[in-house]
Scaffold this active site. Structure first.
Site, PDB file in Angstrom:
ATOM      1  N   GLU A 109      -9.706   5.905   7.167  1.00 42.35           N
ATOM      2  CA  GLU A 109      -8.535   6.512   7.416  1.00 42.35           C
ATOM      3  C   GLU A 109      -7.558   7.595   5.987  1.00 42.35           C
ATOM      4  OE1 GLU A 109      -8.042   1.663   5.511  1.00 42.35           O
ATOM      5  OE2 GLU A 109      -6.180   2.062   6.661  1.00 42.35           O
ATOM      6  N   ARG A 126       0.804  -0.992  -0.020  1.00 44.26           N
ATOM      7  CA  ARG A 126      -0.327   0.462  -0.071  1.00 44.26           C
ATOM      8  C   ARG A 126       1.250   0.736   0.105  1.00 44.26           C
ATOM      9  NH1 ARG A 126      -5.876   1.567   0.986  1.00 44.26           N
ATOM     10  NH2 ARG A 126      -5.916  -0.506   0.675  1.00 44.26           N
TER      11      ARG A 126
END
Ligand code: MTE
Ligand code: MOS
Length: 772
Positions: free
Chosen positions: A709, A306
């Site tokens: 997030e 990520r």
């Protein structure tokens, strides 16, 4: 609709039951871990006599007491529950002791006499790179012709971006209660984002079948990613002791043990070289991205993937080469933390863009805009996904206008010209964050919905509640589908015996996933009821409507409860499951190419800070945020996520410093030395807005977007505002680099460097070939 969190009144009045509040049988035992005091070594012997003789002790359990597999690793099986002869970090669990009281267990656990044969320890990223010590093989992603493009770039810069890790500091620490059931069954109450994994790990550790283990979680007092894999360790240790003693066992880590024993956000370094033109447009970028994974893989693979997939943030990188090193060190195994590597990738590119702007003496915002992804061209990421929903340019323009960014930049320049000690800085940074688990198989959810004959609804789904408001949002969705007031819906504790094989509540996707699954379950019930009403009163099923607790079927009108009673009498099933899997996505984990993300969430923030150049202290003066939550399901909750996420990010980048000594011992393992943000750190002026009129172009639940997030990364603006203030102490053209966290010490170091450089007059004049 803005509705308060379903448990808000319980949270504030202290009535919300967390695992530690649940009344338990009188024969309950309390457990504590005995842990390693050295970073790396072989255990020659452990003398447990003093532990066993300690008051209140009933049993101890170590590696040899585990009937099944001594492991809680989530992807690779490289995480022992109890160290089997070798320890790989200071704080590693060696054994657990069960006693009649909590303090008795903790005291006893400290009395083991362990004889170690110390082994050399690799403690940081540089040392691991030098030794090529990795938890996973190194990966590469390349697009275009980065080396050629670098060579022909008129300007080049080479540098290193450094950032620290972060402890989750959930208010409720790790905890599990194991309660033996008949015929080898085990019930676990666990503070976990991933009940299904806790179930699996406990079953394997006890050599039981999955259908013998039940895991429940009503709520967590915060998880932030720290309760994705770590709770399996706590639960497994409690279960082993419960198995051994036949008694219920509660294992709650005290704060120090929690901080020493459980994984954190990965710290990263990035050695980069960037080529760009005189307008600041990036021509080529090569990056060595390396993170401290600790002793095992845990989630380091996907976390680093990520980071790789967010090193572009909102910028088109035409020629790019990234090498991703997942470094093995003899420190705690780092894990998921809000953003899951994305924030670290973004800090790298944002620092690089800032350096480019400073080198060229341009406003960093100008350079950012020049590099934004396009909408029709320059719109494919380096991992092969086309950015179809790009709204970053208009969003940033709106925020720049509403925050008066340009005017304030001038005001700040004037302030800095007039003030010698307190300097100010400002920065606007964007966020583009990919939504979905990169591992495609986890993008699924299930729900189970019961309607009772009084017309009330009990809902269960695979997601867990950690304060983020998931249960509220999913209840809203069900209420909306059934035309019921929210008071008619109750969401019960997450329970592996109700919805099986669930994903972790993570990747911000739980409303996307569980909301859709619950919607499917509610729609199934509604269709059944509509069919029943249509047959009974002779109307088309499509003409039966559900609204405000009423059901309308032609001329007939009933309360929902009346219809349900009649349907139950006619033997219509009033219970349904629902299932959802995210469409369109797919990603090749080997080549890191494909469409990992269903869509992107966007946002931007402007931070203005002041820096005391004598003490290095910083203060957030004003923050303006414009965040994209699509068609928000609950603006009140989403605003809370934006504010909380932002401030948590500010903590990571400014005050939360993890400090290990040369022996690999973590010294910052309590709030006395580890500084999380408090109410004092709230910006003096904080203006948060959700982007209006921007529904998700993908078919998500009511066109909303995930919001858990992405806002954390808005805090990068604060770090760069600090950098901007530091730069004002030097001469134009100086890079004024700052590492994260920008603690007062780091700020003073950066200031000293800037002043020394300015004195020496080494800032290169613009227009000449930049020094590489
Ligand atoms: N908000 C609160 N209050 N507490 C938390 O622990 N965790 C964050 C975020 N917001 C968290 C939170 C993390 S790491 C994630 S992945 C998401 O919430 C998970 O929930 P969601 O998928 O429902 O957004
Ligand atoms: Mo969040 S780091 O995906 O639990």
């Amino acid at each position: 609709m803005s509705i308060r969190h379903e448990s808000a009144h319980l949270h504030v009045s202290g009535q919300a039951l967390y695992a530690d509040d649940i009344p338990l049988p009188a024969n309950l035992l309390h457990a504590a871990f005995g842990s390693s005091t050295i970073a790396h070594g072989r255990i020659r012997s452990i003398d447990m006599s003093a532990v066993l003789a300690s008051p209140g002790v009933v049993a101890v359990a170590g590696a040899s007491d585990i009937p099944g597999e001594n492991n809680y690793g989530s992807i690779l099986h490289d995480d022992p529950i109890f160290a089997p002869g070798i320890v790989q970090y200071a704080g590693a669990p060696l054994f657990a002791v069960a006693a009649t009281g909590y303090t008795a267990a903790r005291k006893a656990a400290g009395r083991a006499r362990v004889d170690y044969e110390p082994l050399p320890a690799i403690l940081d990223i540089r040392a691991a790179l030098a030794a090529q010590s990795m938890v996973l093989p190194t990966e590469r992603v390349e697009r275009g012709r980065p080396s050629e493009a670098l060579a022909r770039s008129p300007y080049r810069l080479r540098g290193t971006v450094l950032m620290g890790g972060q402890d989750h500091f959930y208010l409720e620490g790790q905890i599990a209660i194991a309660i033996p059931q008949e015929e080898g069954g085990m019930l676990l109450i666990s503070s976990t984002q991933h009940p299904a994994e806790v179930q699996q790990v406990v079953a394997q550790a006890l050599a039981r079948r999955a259908n013998q283990v039940i895991v429940q979680c009503r709520r967590m007092g915060g998880g932030f990613g720290g309760k994705e894999t770590q709770p399996a360790l706590i639960a497994a240790a409690a279960a082993v002791l419960a198995h051994k003693t036949g008694r219920p066992v509660k294992l709650r880590l005290d704060r120090d043990t929690d901080m020493l024993m459980t994984g954190k956000r990965h710290d990263f370094l990035a050695d980069y070289e960037v080529g760009f033109d005189s307008t600041g447009r990036i021509i080529a970028l090569t990056v060595l991205l390396a993170s401290r994974c600790g002793y095992s893989a845990d989630l380091s693979g996907p976390v680093n993937d990520r980071a790789v997939a967010h090193i572009d943030n909102a910028y088109f990188l035409e020629n790019v080469a990234i090498v991703s090193c997942r470094c093995k060190t003899h420190t705690v195994s780092n894990t998921a933390f809000r953003g899951f590597g994305g924030p670290q990738g973004m800090v790298v590119i944002e620092q690089i863009i800032d350096s480019i702007a400073r080198k060229l003496r341009l406003d960093p915002l100008e350079v950012r805009e020049r590099n934004f992804y396009g909408t029709d061209t320059r719109n494919v990421t380096h991992y092969g996904q086309t950015v179809e929903d790009n709204i970053i340019q208009p969003l940033v323009e709106r925020l720049a206008a509403s925050s008066e960014y340009r005017k304030r930049r001038e005001q700040i320049a004037r302030w800095n010209a007039q003030h010698g000690v307190i300097k100010r800085g400002i920065a606007l940074t964007p966020v583009k964050f990919g939504i979905s688990f990169t591992a495609t198989m986890w993008n699924k959810a299930g729900a189970l919905l019961h309607v009772y004959t009084d017309g009330t609804v009990l809902l269960n789904h695979g997601g867990t509640e950690m304060g983020q408001g998931l249960f509220t949002k999913v209840a809203q969705i069900v209420a909306c589908e059934l035309g019921l007031p929210l008071t008619a819906i109750r969401v019960s504790a997450t329970d592996t015996s109700k919805v099986p094989n669930t994903s972790a509540t993570a990747a911000s996707s739980s409303t996307d996933l569980n909301g859709k699954a619950a919607q499917a379950a509610a729609q199934a019930i509604r269709q059944r009821l509509a069919q029943f009403a249509a047959e009974t009163w002779g109307v088309e099923p499509a003409k039966v409507t559900f609204q405000d607790g009423q059901v309308f079927a032609g001329e007939e009108r009933f309360t929902f409860a009346e219809l349900v009673r009649l349907a139950n009498g006619a033997r219509v099933s009033l219970s349904s499951t629902g299932y959802y899997r995210t469409p369109k996505i797919g990603w090749d984990k080997k080549t890191l190419q494909g469409r990992p993300f269903f869509y992107y969430a966007y946002g931007a923030a402007v931070s203005e800070v002041s820096v005391d150049t004598l003490t290095g202290e910083t203060q957030l003066l004003r923050v303006d945020i414009l965040h994209d939550a699509g068609s928000s399901l609950n603006p009140a909750i989403d605003l809370g996520q934006v504010e909380g996420g932002f401030l948590q990010g500010v903590g990571w980048l400014t005050s939360e410093e993890l400090w290990w000594n040369s022996q690999g011992e973590l010294h910052t393992h309590a709030p006395s030395t580890y500084k999380i943000p408090t109410a004092r750190d709230w910006p003096s002026l904080f203006r948060v807005e959700l982007l209006e009129g921007a529904p998700n172009r993908e078919d998500t639940i009511y066109r909303s977007k995930a919001v858990g997030e992405p806002p954390l990364m808005l805090s990068i603006s604060t770090l760069l505002a600090i950098r901007d203030a530091i730069a004002s102490c030097g001469s134009s053209g100086q890079l004024a680099e700052i590492t994260a966290p920008a603690t007062p010490e780091a700020v003073l170091r950066a200031l000293a460097a800037v002043r020394a450089e300015a004195k020496a007059g080494v800032a290169p004049a613009i227009g000449t070939e930049a020094a590489v």
